[in-house]
Design a protein around this motif. Structure first.
Motif, PDB file in Angstrom:
ATOM      1  N   THR A 135       0.835  -1.199   0.000  1.00 38.85           N
ATOM      2  CA  THR A 135       0.000   0.000   0.000  1.00 38.85           C
ATOM      3  C   THR A 135       0.871   1.252   0.000  1.00 38.85           C
ATOM      4  O   THR A 135       0.593   2.229  -0.704  1.00 38.85           O
ATOM      5  CB  THR A 135      -0.935   0.014   1.221  1.00 38.85           C
ATOM      6  N   ALA A 136       1.943   1.210   0.780  1.00 36.82           N
ATOM      7  CA  ALA A 136       2.852   2.354   0.862  1.00 36.82           C
ATOM      8  C   ALA A 136       3.752   2.468  -0.365  1.00 36.82           C
ATOM      9  O   ALA A 136       4.144   3.567  -0.748  1.00 36.82           O
ATOM     10  CB  ALA A 136       3.705   2.252   2.131  1.00 36.82           C
ATOM     11  N   ASN A 137       4.095   1.325  -0.967  1.00 35.57           N
ATOM     12  CA  ASN A 137       4.953   1.307  -2.150  1.00 35.57           C
ATOM     13  C   ASN A 137       4.442   0.240  -3.109  1.00 35.57           C
ATOM     14  O   ASN A 137       4.806  -0.939  -2.985  1.00 35.57           O
ATOM     15  CB  ASN A 137       6.410   1.037  -1.777  1.00 35.57           C
ATOM     16  N   PRO A 138       3.612   0.604  -4.077  1.00 38.71           N
ATOM     17  CA  PRO A 138       3.042  -0.382  -5.002  1.00 38.71           C
ATOM     18  C   PRO A 138       4.084  -1.137  -5.814  1.00 38.71           C
ATOM     19  O   PRO A 138       3.773  -2.201  -6.373  1.00 38.71           O
ATOM     20  CB  PRO A 138       2.148   0.468  -5.916  1.00 38.71           C
ATOM     21  N   ASP A 139       5.311  -0.630  -5.907  1.00 39.86           N
ATOM     22  CA  ASP A 139       6.362  -1.336  -6.648  1.00 39.86           C
ATOM     23  C   ASP A 139       7.069  -2.394  -5.813  1.00 39.86           C
ATOM     24  O   ASP A 139       7.914  -3.139  -6.339  1.00 39.86           O
ATOM     25  CB  ASP A 139       7.414  -0.344  -7.163  1.00 39.86           C
ATOM     26  N   ALA A 140       6.769  -2.476  -4.526  1.00 41.89           N
ATOM     27  CA  ALA A 140       7.410  -3.474  -3.667  1.00 41.89           C
ATOM     28  C   ALA A 140       6.941  -4.871  -4.045  1.00 41.89           C
ATOM     29  O   ALA A 140       5.846  -5.060  -4.589  1.00 41.89           O
ATOM     30  CB  ALA A 140       7.094  -3.198  -2.198  1.00 41.89           C
ATOM     31  N   VAL A 141       7.775  -5.864  -3.756  1.00 39.49           N
ATOM     32  CA  VAL A 141       7.449  -7.250  -4.076  1.00 39.49           C
ATOM     33  C   VAL A 141       7.533  -8.107  -2.815  1.00 39.49           C
ATOM     34  O   VAL A 141       8.198  -7.754  -1.845  1.00 39.49           O
ATOM     35  CB  VAL A 141       8.388  -7.831  -5.162  1.00 39.49           C
ATOM     36  N   TYR A 142       6.866  -9.242  -2.868  1.00 39.17           N
ATOM     37  CA  TYR A 142       6.900 -10.204  -1.769  1.00 39.17           C
ATOM     38  C   TYR A 142       7.544 -11.486  -2.262  1.00 39.17           C
ATOM     39  O   TYR A 142       7.072 -12.111  -3.229  1.00 39.17           O
ATOM     40  CB  TYR A 142       5.489 -10.476  -1.260  1.00 39.17           C
ATOM     41  N   CYS A 143       8.627 -11.889  -1.604  1.00 39.61           N
ATOM     42  CA  CYS A 143       9.323 -13.138  -1.912  1.00 39.61           C
ATOM     43  C   CYS A 143       9.071 -14.125  -0.786  1.00 39.61           C
ATOM     44  O   CYS A 143       9.426 -13.865   0.375  1.00 39.61           O
ATOM     45  CB  CYS A 143      10.820 -12.889  -2.070  1.00 39.61           C
ATOM     46  N   CYS A 144       8.463 -15.249  -1.116  1.00 39.20           N
ATOM     47  CA  CYS A 144       8.127 -16.277  -0.135  1.00 39.20           C
ATOM     48  C   CYS A 144       8.895 -17.554  -0.435  1.00 39.20           C
ATOM     49  O   CYS A 144       8.819 -18.088  -1.546  1.00 39.20           O
ATOM     50  CB  CYS A 144       6.628 -16.564  -0.181  1.00 39.20           C
ATOM     51  N   ASP A 145       9.645 -18.021   0.539  1.00 40.37           N
ATOM     52  CA  ASP A 145      10.238 -19.352   0.476  1.00 40.37           C
ATOM     53  C   ASP A 145       9.260 -20.288   1.177  1.00 40.37           C
ATOM     54  O   ASP A 145       9.170 -20.282   2.410  1.00 40.37           O
ATOM     55  CB  ASP A 145      11.601 -19.369   1.170  1.00 40.37           C
ATOM     56  N   PRO A 146       8.483 -21.078   0.422  1.00 41.81           N
ATOM     57  CA  PRO A 146       7.415 -21.881   1.027  1.00 41.81           C
ATOM     58  C   PRO A 146       7.959 -23.154   1.683  1.00 41.81           C
ATOM     59  O   PRO A 146       7.806 -24.266   1.164  1.00 41.81           O
ATOM     60  CB  PRO A 146       6.507 -22.200  -0.152  1.00 41.81           C
ATOM     61  N   VAL A 147       8.561 -22.997   2.823  1.00 43.63           N
ATOM     62  CA  VAL A 147       9.229 -24.108   3.507  1.00 43.63           C
ATOM     63  C   VAL A 147       8.189 -25.103   4.015  1.00 43.63           C
ATOM     64  O   VAL A 147       7.336 -24.765   4.839  1.00 43.63           O
ATOM     65  CB  VAL A 147      10.084 -23.587   4.678  1.00 43.63           C
ATOM     66  N   MET A 148       8.291 -26.340   3.516  1.00 44.50           N
ATOM     67  CA  MET A 148       7.346 -27.387   3.921  1.00 44.50           C
ATOM     68  C   MET A 148       8.023 -28.725   4.147  1.00 44.50           C
ATOM     69  O   MET A 148       7.702 -29.450   5.077  1.00 44.50           O
ATOM     70  CB  MET A 148       6.265 -27.557   2.847  1.00 44.50           C
ATOM     71  N   GLY A 149       8.957 -29.077   3.251  1.00 44.62           N
ATOM     72  CA  GLY A 149       9.573 -30.389   3.339  1.00 44.62           C
ATOM     73  C   GLY A 149      10.589 -30.559   2.232  1.00 44.62           C
ATOM     74  O   GLY A 149      10.928 -29.613   1.528  1.00 44.62           O
ATOM     75  N   ASP A 150      11.074 -31.772   2.072  1.00 48.96           N
ATOM     76  CA  ASP A 150      11.986 -32.054   0.970  1.00 48.96           C
ATOM     77  C   ASP A 150      11.989 -33.544   0.658  1.00 48.96           C
ATOM     78  O   ASP A 150      11.467 -34.360   1.422  1.00 48.96           O
ATOM     79  CB  ASP A 150      13.401 -31.532   1.231  1.00 48.96           C
ATOM     80  N   ALA A 151      12.560 -33.887  -0.480  1.00 42.08           N
ATOM     81  CA  ALA A 151      12.605 -35.284  -0.908  1.00 42.08           C
ATOM     82  C   ALA A 151      13.388 -36.111   0.103  1.00 42.08           C
ATOM     83  O   ALA A 151      14.432 -35.693   0.594  1.00 42.08           O
ATOM     84  CB  ALA A 151      13.249 -35.384  -2.284  1.00 42.08           C
TER      85      ALA A 151
END
Length: 299
Positions: free
Chosen positions: A116-132
């Motif tokens: 809202t404050a900066n429409p050019d900002a981005v969100y980076c999510c590392d969706p940590v759940m598990g692994d092989a």
């Protein structure tokens, strides 16, 4: 470089970015913010670390001490930053492991405030759940929460191959299937996807691939498979990819720089014979990523 509100533009001003990083913290070792903050600072970026836990060490040791912060307390810290009137200066929000949906809701609220404050900002999510090989290692309900609620709100996600398969609802064993899975996840919201620890039929034995996919295309880097799997590597990878993508606007360049640095850190960790990633010892390879790998276009 992707345009539009969901694209990732270059950072403003001098190429330095300001990142609100909402993650765990440990006193000993490097995971969560304790893995992400130093590499970002070493690249010259400003980081505002907000802690979700503060443990003595990562939980991979089987025993640890320290507090799990309440979501309301984390929200208070973010509100205090907002009180300074600086959220509009943030170029990105970064998150990793989310222990429960309540904490995830706090993170999404922070993302909304920043955007809202900066429409050019981005969100980076590392969706940590598990692994092989290990399967899911988060609490029941967290994978579904990430898939259905968090990932659609992200601009950039950095799952491993196992996590991508869950997000896409299938099992992939060829490059074409992996790319199709990425497309399915991208259709839910995130425009940029970095997939780590990729194994498919065309990956040489003793190697791994990392894929970067965006509106512009898809690129892959193949690396040797090192005989270690330390905690925190994914946290460093997500932070570096966000930073390099934000400053260059190029998924291929961000991929090459990220993997060049991360592989150097892992090599230093292997040489040291420790279970903690050697961020400090390998910091020069973070500040000046070695040109060890070349991204090849796969689509």
């Amino acid at each position: 470089m992707a345009g539009g509100p969901r694209g990732v533009r270059r950072a403003r001003h001098d190429g330095r970015v300001k990142i609100l990083s909402i993650q765990s913290s440990v006193a000993y070792g490097h995971v969560g913010n304790s893995a992400a903050v130093f590499p970002l600072q070493r690249l010259g970026h400003e980081v505002w670390p907000v802690l979700t836990v503060h443990f003595s060490n990562h939980t991979g040791y089987g025993a640890w001490r320290g507090p799990l912060l309440a979501p309301a307390d984390v929200a208070e810290v973010i509100a205090g930053i907002a009180d300074r009137g600086v959220l509009g200066d943030a170029d990105a929000v970064l998150s990793g492991y989310q222990g429960d949906p309540a904490m995830g809701a706090v993170i999404l609220d922070a993302v909304a405030l920043v955007k809202t404050a900066n429409p050019d900002a981005v969100y980076c999510c590392d969706p940590v759940m598990g692994d092989a090989g290990r399967g899911m290692f988060v609490r029941p309900g967290i994978p579904e929460f990430l898939r259905d609620t968090v990932v659609p709100r992200a601009d950039i996600i950095t799952p491993n191959h196992f996590e991508l398969d869950f997000l896409a609802g299938g099992t992939t064993s060829t490059l074409a299937e992996v790319l199709a899975a990425v497309d399915a996840v991208r259709a839910t919201g995130p425009r940029h996807v970095l997939v780590t620890s990729v194994l498919h039929g065309d990956v040489p034995e003793g190697s791994l691939e990392v894929l970067a996919v965006s509106d512009e295309g898809a690129w892959a880097v193949t690396t040797p498979l090192l005989p270690i799997s330390p905690n925190g590597g994914g946290d460093v990878t997500a932070a570096l990819y966000l930073a390099h993508l934000r400053t260059t606007g190029s998924p291929a360049t961000a991929l090459e720089r990220t993997i060049g640095s991360v592989f150097a850190v892992l090599e230093a960790t292997l040489a040291a014979g420790t279970r903690e990633i050697q961020l400090v010892a390998a910091q020069d390879a973070i500040a000046a990523p070695p040109a060890s790998f070349t991204a090849r276009r796969v689509r």
